[in-house]
Write a protein that holds these residues in place. Structure first.
Motif, PDB file in Angstrom:
ATOM      1  N   LEU A   6       0.842  -1.189   0.000  1.00 29.27           N
ATOM      2  CA  LEU A   6       0.000   0.000   0.000  1.00 29.27           C
ATOM      3  C   LEU A   6       0.880   1.242   0.000  1.00 29.27           C
ATOM      4  O   LEU A   6       1.496   1.592   1.017  1.00 29.27           O
ATOM      5  CB  LEU A   6      -0.926  -0.016   1.221  1.00 29.27           C
ATOM      6  N   GLY A   7       0.974   1.871  -1.159  1.00 29.69           N
ATOM      7  CA  GLY A   7       1.839   3.025  -1.302  1.00 29.69           C
ATOM      8  C   GLY A   7       3.295   2.656  -1.082  1.00 29.69           C
ATOM      9  O   GLY A   7       3.757   1.610  -1.539  1.00 29.69           O
ATOM     10  N   GLU A   8       4.003   3.492  -0.352  1.00 25.25           N
ATOM     11  CA  GLU A   8       5.410   3.225  -0.038  1.00 25.25           C
ATOM     12  C   GLU A   8       5.582   2.616   1.346  1.00 25.25           C
ATOM     13  O   GLU A   8       6.681   2.553   1.870  1.00 25.25           O
ATOM     14  CB  GLU A   8       6.216   4.522  -0.147  1.00 25.25           C
ATOM     15  N   GLN A 204       3.311  11.354  -3.905  1.00 25.42           N
ATOM     16  CA  GLN A 204       3.608  11.344  -2.474  1.00 25.42           C
ATOM     17  C   GLN A 204       3.805   9.937  -1.904  1.00 25.42           C
ATOM     18  O   GLN A 204       4.062   9.782  -0.718  1.00 25.42           O
ATOM     19  CB  GLN A 204       2.493  12.047  -1.710  1.00 25.42           C
ATOM     20  N   GLY A 205       3.671   8.917  -2.748  1.00 25.65           N
ATOM     21  CA  GLY A 205       3.871   7.543  -2.285  1.00 25.65           C
ATOM     22  C   GLY A 205       2.757   7.040  -1.389  1.00 25.65           C
ATOM     23  O   GLY A 205       2.998   6.249  -0.465  1.00 25.65           O
ATOM     24  N   ILE A 206       1.532   7.476  -1.667  1.00 26.41           N
ATOM     25  CA  ILE A 206       0.379   7.078  -0.863  1.00 26.41           C
ATOM     26  C   ILE A 206      -0.498   6.132  -1.673  1.00 26.41           C
ATOM     27  O   ILE A 206      -0.840   6.414  -2.828  1.00 26.41           O
ATOM     28  CB  ILE A 206      -0.420   8.312  -0.415  1.00 26.41           C
ATOM     29  N   GLY A 207      -0.857   5.005  -1.088  1.00 26.15           N
ATOM     30  CA  GLY A 207      -1.677   4.025  -1.775  1.00 26.15           C
ATOM     31  C   GLY A 207      -3.088   4.527  -2.015  1.00 26.15           C
ATOM     32  O   GLY A 207      -3.640   5.281  -1.214  1.00 26.15           O
ATOM     33  N   VAL A 208      -3.676   4.097  -3.116  1.00 24.34           N
ATOM     34  CA  VAL A 208      -5.036   4.495  -3.484  1.00 24.34           C
ATOM     35  C   VAL A 208      -5.948   3.273  -3.454  1.00 24.34           C
ATOM     36  O   VAL A 208      -5.684   2.275  -4.125  1.00 24.34           O
ATOM     37  CB  VAL A 208      -5.077   5.136  -4.882  1.00 24.34           C
TER      38      VAL A 208
END
Length: 335
Positions: A6-8, A204-208
């Protein structure tokens, strides 16, 4: 099942997340399943590799968390699951029973853990952006909740991109824990989050994670379901002719493939750039299987052209535009 980080973050989740808004108490809404009805759907999802479950204290006024928590205790190993819950909408009575104040968030996390029957949730999410609480108060409280071990990560849902940027800036400024997940609405009939929010999350390395991939049933051909006949939000969001035209295009592609419209609409979402996870709110095991098959469904350029050709821009769907959105259909002249 397919899995992704999930994201980074280091958190590994299934590409399909089980949505549970339809589980809890039918006293809340007529289309809600009770515990006995919910268990086969939860079990089927877990048996097919789902490790990600989406909850909210708002669902059935807390009964949703209790129902799902009870089922998990019977059929699953809690530590193998990633459980997300959300806070912000009213639950119970009192002047402080909603929003993202320190008082309400602390009350909300304690209430959710009690109902779920767990010492922690994996992701504690803001259900929206609270314009009435200082962002520093909200972010500081979320940081304390993670540091205390009551949540492993934090997430956000349904807000403007600038509001998310304000939260990230506040977290960076103070060295507080930052969100790893943005949960947003996306489907063939509503694509506005592709303009700013999804690219921003990628940067921003945030999961969607995406909810309402079927546009509240419209894209599956279930616009006349009990839920949609008793939920005015469906008509407010997807009652325009453009949305209906898009549903017809989805049906046309589905006929070409010999599969359900739902499978095509879900495949479209799963293949969108920047989408990590798709929520699946299933009333039957067969509906969940549609999403499983969508993971392997390939859409050609001609398919995509047909699905997307009727799309026109529209207002953002969130709490701040509720009742104020300008319809896609032309408004009549006054003279």
């Amino acid at each position: 099942m397919e899995y992704t980080r999930l994201g980074e973050s280091g958190l590994v989740v299934s590409k399909l997340c089980l949505g549970t808004m339809n589980m809890g108490s039918p006293e809340w809404k007529p289309w809600i399943f009770d515990e006995k009805q919910s268990e086969p759907i939860i079990k089927h999802a877990l048996d097919n590799g789902v490790n990600f479950i989406d909850l909210a204290d708002f669902y059935s006024a807390g009964a949703g968390e209790t129902v799902v928590g009870n089922v998990i205790k019977r059929i699953a190993n809690r530590d193998e699951l990633v459980i997300l819950t959300k806070a912000g909408y009213p639950i119970g009575n009192g002047k402080n029973n909603s929003g993202h104040s320190r008082k309400h968030l602390m009350d909300a996390i304690h209430g959710s853990l009690t109902r779920i029957g767990s010492d922690y949730v994996d992701i504690f999410m803001l259900h929206y952006f609270d314009i009435n609480t200082p962002v520093e108060e909200t972010c500081h409280t979320l940081n304390e909740i993670v540091r205390s071990g009551k949540a492993r990560y934090i997430g956000l849902s349904t807000m403007y991109t600038w509001q998310m940027a304000k939260i990230l800036h506040t977290c960076d400024k103070h060295g507080w824990v930052k969100p790893i997940n943005m949960q947003l609405q996306l489907n063939c009939a509503y694509r506005e989050e592709e303009r700013e929010m999804i690219p921003f999350c990628q940067d921003q390395g945030i999961g969607v994670s995406v909810f309402s991939p079927l546009a509240r049933g419209l894209l599956s051909g279930a616009f006349d379901s009990v839920r949609n006949q008793t939920d005015f939000f469906t008509h407010q969001m997807y009652g325009d002719q453009t949305s209906k035209d898009i549903a017809m295009s989805v049906a046309k592609v589905a006929k070409r493939h010999g599969v359900s419209s739902a499978q095509i609409a879900q495949a479209w979402v799963l293949n969108r750039p920047g989408v990590d996870v798709m929520l699946v709110g299933a009333d039957t095991t067969a509906q969940f299987d549609s999403a499983l098959m969508a993971l392997k469904t390939k859409l050609s350029d001609d398919d995509l052209y047909e699905i997307e050709r009727c799309y026109t821009p529209c207002d953002i769907i969130n709490d701040y535009t509720d009742g104020k959105r300008i319809p896609r259909d032309a408004r009549p002249a006054k003279d």
